[in-house]
Write a protein that holds these residues in place. Sequence first.
Motif, PDB file in Angstrom:
ATOM      1  N   ALA A 124     -16.883  -3.996   5.346  1.00  0.00           N
ATOM      2  CA  ALA A 124     -16.058  -3.811   4.139  1.00  0.00           C
ATOM      3  C   ALA A 124     -14.601  -4.151   4.417  1.00  0.00           C
ATOM      4  N   ALA A 125     -14.108  -3.793   5.608  1.00  0.00           N
ATOM      5  CA  ALA A 125     -12.709  -4.073   5.955  1.00  0.00           C
ATOM      6  C   ALA A 125     -12.458  -5.562   6.124  1.00  0.00           C
ATOM      7  N   ALA A 126     -13.520  -6.317   6.405  1.00  0.00           N
ATOM      8  CA  ALA A 126     -13.384  -7.763   6.636  1.00  0.00           C
ATOM      9  C   ALA A 126     -13.519  -8.576   5.359  1.00  0.00           C
ATOM     10  N   MET A 127     -13.637  -7.918   4.221  1.00  0.00           N
ATOM     11  CA  MET A 127     -13.889  -8.625   2.965  1.00  0.00           C
ATOM     12  C   MET A 127     -12.650  -8.965   2.134  1.00  0.00           C
ATOM     13  N   PRO A 128     -11.749  -8.004   1.844  1.00  0.00           N
ATOM     14  CA  PRO A 128     -10.782  -8.234   0.755  1.00  0.00           C
ATOM     15  C   PRO A 128      -9.898  -9.460   0.909  1.00  0.00           C
ATOM     16  N   GLU A 129      -9.217  -9.624   2.040  1.00  0.00           N
ATOM     17  CA  GLU A 129      -8.241 -10.713   2.178  1.00  0.00           C
ATOM     18  C   GLU A 129      -8.895 -12.076   1.989  1.00  0.00           C
ATOM     19  N   THR A 130     -10.026 -12.304   2.656  1.00  0.00           N
ATOM     20  CA  THR A 130     -10.669 -13.620   2.542  1.00  0.00           C
ATOM     21  C   THR A 130     -11.349 -13.784   1.185  1.00  0.00           C
ATOM     22  N   LEU A 131     -11.929 -12.716   0.659  1.00  0.00           N
ATOM     23  CA  LEU A 131     -12.617 -12.816  -0.628  1.00  0.00           C
ATOM     24  C   LEU A 131     -11.630 -13.100  -1.757  1.00  0.00           C
ATOM     25  N   PHE A 132     -10.517 -12.349  -1.816  1.00  0.00           N
ATOM     26  CA  PHE A 132      -9.493 -12.587  -2.840  1.00  0.00           C
ATOM     27  C   PHE A 132      -8.934 -14.004  -2.695  1.00  0.00           C
ATOM     28  N   THR A 133      -8.681 -14.432  -1.440  1.00  0.00           N
ATOM     29  CA  THR A 133      -8.077 -15.741  -1.200  1.00  0.00           C
ATOM     30  C   THR A 133      -9.006 -16.872  -1.610  1.00  0.00           C
ATOM     31  N   VAL A 134     -10.254 -16.817  -1.150  1.00  0.00           N
ATOM     32  CA  VAL A 134     -11.193 -17.898  -1.450  1.00  0.00           C
ATOM     33  C   VAL A 134     -11.524 -17.913  -2.941  1.00  0.00           C
ATOM     34  N   TRP A 135     -11.715 -16.752  -3.532  1.00  0.00           N
ATOM     35  CA  TRP A 135     -12.067 -16.711  -4.952  1.00  0.00           C
ATOM     36  C   TRP A 135     -10.943 -17.296  -5.809  1.00  0.00           C
ATOM     37  N   THR A 136      -9.708 -16.839  -5.568  1.00  0.00           N
ATOM     38  CA  THR A 136      -8.600 -17.289  -6.433  1.00  0.00           C
ATOM     39  C   THR A 136      -8.298 -18.772  -6.221  1.00  0.00           C
ATOM     40  N   ASN A 137      -8.496 -19.275  -5.018  1.00  0.00           N
ATOM     41  CA  ASN A 137      -8.119 -20.658  -4.737  1.00  0.00           C
ATOM     42  C   ASN A 137      -9.249 -21.658  -4.939  1.00  0.00           C
ATOM     43  N   LEU A 138     -10.426 -21.365  -4.421  1.00  0.00           N
ATOM     44  CA  LEU A 138     -11.533 -22.312  -4.543  1.00  0.00           C
ATOM     45  C   LEU A 138     -12.150 -22.278  -5.939  1.00  0.00           C
ATOM     46  N   PHE A 139     -12.309 -21.079  -6.493  1.00  0.00           N
ATOM     47  CA  PHE A 139     -13.036 -20.950  -7.756  1.00  0.00           C
ATOM     48  C   PHE A 139     -12.127 -20.862  -8.983  1.00  0.00           C
ATOM     49  N   GLU A 140     -10.916 -20.328  -8.824  1.00  0.00           N
ATOM     50  CA  GLU A 140     -10.013 -20.249  -9.987  1.00  0.00           C
ATOM     51  C   GLU A 140      -9.057 -21.444 -10.032  1.00  0.00           C
ATOM     52  N   ARG A 141      -8.270 -21.634  -8.998  1.00  0.00           N
ATOM     53  CA  ARG A 141      -7.353 -22.783  -8.995  1.00  0.00           C
ATOM     54  C   ARG A 141      -8.108 -24.099  -8.827  1.00  0.00           C
ATOM     55  N   GLY A 142      -9.178 -24.085  -8.017  1.00  0.00           N
ATOM     56  CA  GLY A 142      -9.943 -25.304  -7.751  1.00  0.00           C
ATOM     57  C   GLY A 142     -11.098 -25.534  -8.699  1.00  0.00           C
ATOM     58  N   TYR A 143     -11.390 -24.554  -9.561  1.00  0.00           N
ATOM     59  CA  TYR A 143     -12.451 -24.672 -10.570  1.00  0.00           C
ATOM     60  C   TYR A 143     -13.808 -25.095  -9.973  1.00  0.00           C
ATOM     61  N   ALA A 144     -14.122 -24.659  -8.764  1.00  0.00           N
ATOM     62  CA  ALA A 144     -15.421 -25.013  -8.165  1.00  0.00           C
ATOM     63  C   ALA A 144     -16.540 -24.471  -9.043  1.00  0.00           C
ATOM     64  N   ARG A 145     -17.528 -25.326  -9.292  1.00  0.00           N
ATOM     65  CA  ARG A 145     -18.662 -24.855 -10.091  1.00  0.00           C
ATOM     66  C   ARG A 145     -19.960 -25.437  -9.545  1.00  0.00           C
ATOM     67  N   GLU A 146     -21.034 -24.851 -10.009  1.00  0.00           N
ATOM     68  CA  GLU A 146     -22.366 -25.223  -9.530  1.00  0.00           C
ATOM     69  C   GLU A 146     -22.575 -26.739  -9.610  1.00  0.00           C
ATOM     70  N   GLY A 147     -23.133 -27.312  -8.538  1.00  0.00           N
ATOM     71  CA  GLY A 147     -23.421 -28.736  -8.508  1.00  0.00           C
ATOM     72  C   GLY A 147     -22.308 -29.585  -7.931  1.00  0.00           C
ATOM     73  N   GLU A 148     -21.124 -28.987  -7.698  1.00  0.00           N
ATOM     74  CA  GLU A 148     -20.008 -29.736  -7.121  1.00  0.00           C
ATOM     75  C   GLU A 148     -20.036 -29.651  -5.599  1.00  0.00           C
ATOM     76  N   THR A 149     -19.137 -30.430  -4.979  1.00  0.00           N
ATOM     77  CA  THR A 149     -19.041 -30.453  -3.524  1.00  0.00           C
ATOM     78  C   THR A 149     -17.628 -30.088  -3.105  1.00  0.00           C
ATOM     79  N   ALA A 150     -17.522 -29.216  -2.095  1.00  0.00           N
ATOM     80  CA  ALA A 150     -16.216 -28.783  -1.596  1.00  0.00           C
ATOM     81  C   ALA A 150     -16.080 -29.138  -0.116  1.00  0.00           C
ATOM     82  N   LEU A 151     -14.858 -29.513   0.273  1.00  0.00           N
ATOM     83  CA  LEU A 151     -14.505 -29.684   1.683  1.00  0.00           C
ATOM     84  C   LEU A 151     -13.611 -28.516   2.065  1.00  0.00           C
TER      85      LEU A 151
END
Length: 332
Positions: A124-151
């Motif tokens: 649980a302690a290893a989750m928040p920083e990376t989860l908030f960061t990846v979610w806001t950047n890859l999925f919100e700012r980067g709009y990653a969605r099903e069927g796409e490819t990410a580097l």
Amino acid sequence: MKSVPQRMTAIDPEVPGGPEVLVPVERPVPLPGAGEVLIRVAAAGVNRPDVVQRLGAYPPPPGVTSIPGLEVAGEVVAVGADVPTEVIGQPMCALIAGGGYAEYAVAPLGQCLTVPAALSMVEAAAMPETLFTVWTNLFERGYAREGETALVHGGTSGIGTMAISLCNLFGVTVIVTAGSEDKVAACRAHGADHAINYKTEDFVERIKTITDGRGVDIVLDMVGGDYVARNIKCMADDGRHVSIAAQGGMLATVPVWEIMRRRLTLTGSTLRARDEAFKTLVADELAGTVWPHVAAGKLKPLIDRTFSLADAAEAHRHMESGAHMGKIVLVP
């Protein structure tokens, strides 16, 4: 309110420097303010920004404790004004702006998530920083969605391993880079669709091959510098490039005509300096979209090693060695 001492052990270096400045000291136990909870820390995540702060290059935001540590998990033992007392005794993990390397830490209630039975306190302690960061950047700012490819660069880092896990969960094909054959194999074992050894291969050419020349829809970059122009060569038309760190350099030269011609988006963000209202919105979104998968045991952080709080210096040496795969966690 549970029994709480007035003093605690913490890591609070008085001067910037190498890992040796991270020695245990005694500090007052912080008091939760309005909207905040006091957590008895069972585990605290170690992140790259902690290393940069220790070196004196990433000071805490105004009003934030000088004690490093951006994420914790443990039991709520006291609450501030406007927080229901029913929260006391609950297991919580939290994203915080500082204070994690200690026996007690204060967190805004809005930035806390309840720890489900599927997670240990270390996980649980290893989750928040990376989860908030990846979610806001890859999925919100980067709009990653099903069927796409990410580097994603830095595939074995805490950010990289979380990005792999989330891409797997939400149907995004994920290509990562790593610095050795062992790390490439570890990334694949963790769920990366493709992993490239950037020391022996040109990732630009490999991505052309992997994507049949089309390129990737999103790049999550923590390198900066000359990687930005190379990343642009890897991007598909209408691709999005999201910068979250600049370990390889703060300045980049980019081909403006390519950005125009192929309608590319270059964006980025930092998380620590964002206000509580933003982080609370992200926590609410994660609670609805991601946390059910966590509760079901489908999403866990990859834990590399745990260290005692007194051994924070060794934890930083391990992070700086680059030998880790996943998250490093301190256990008071």
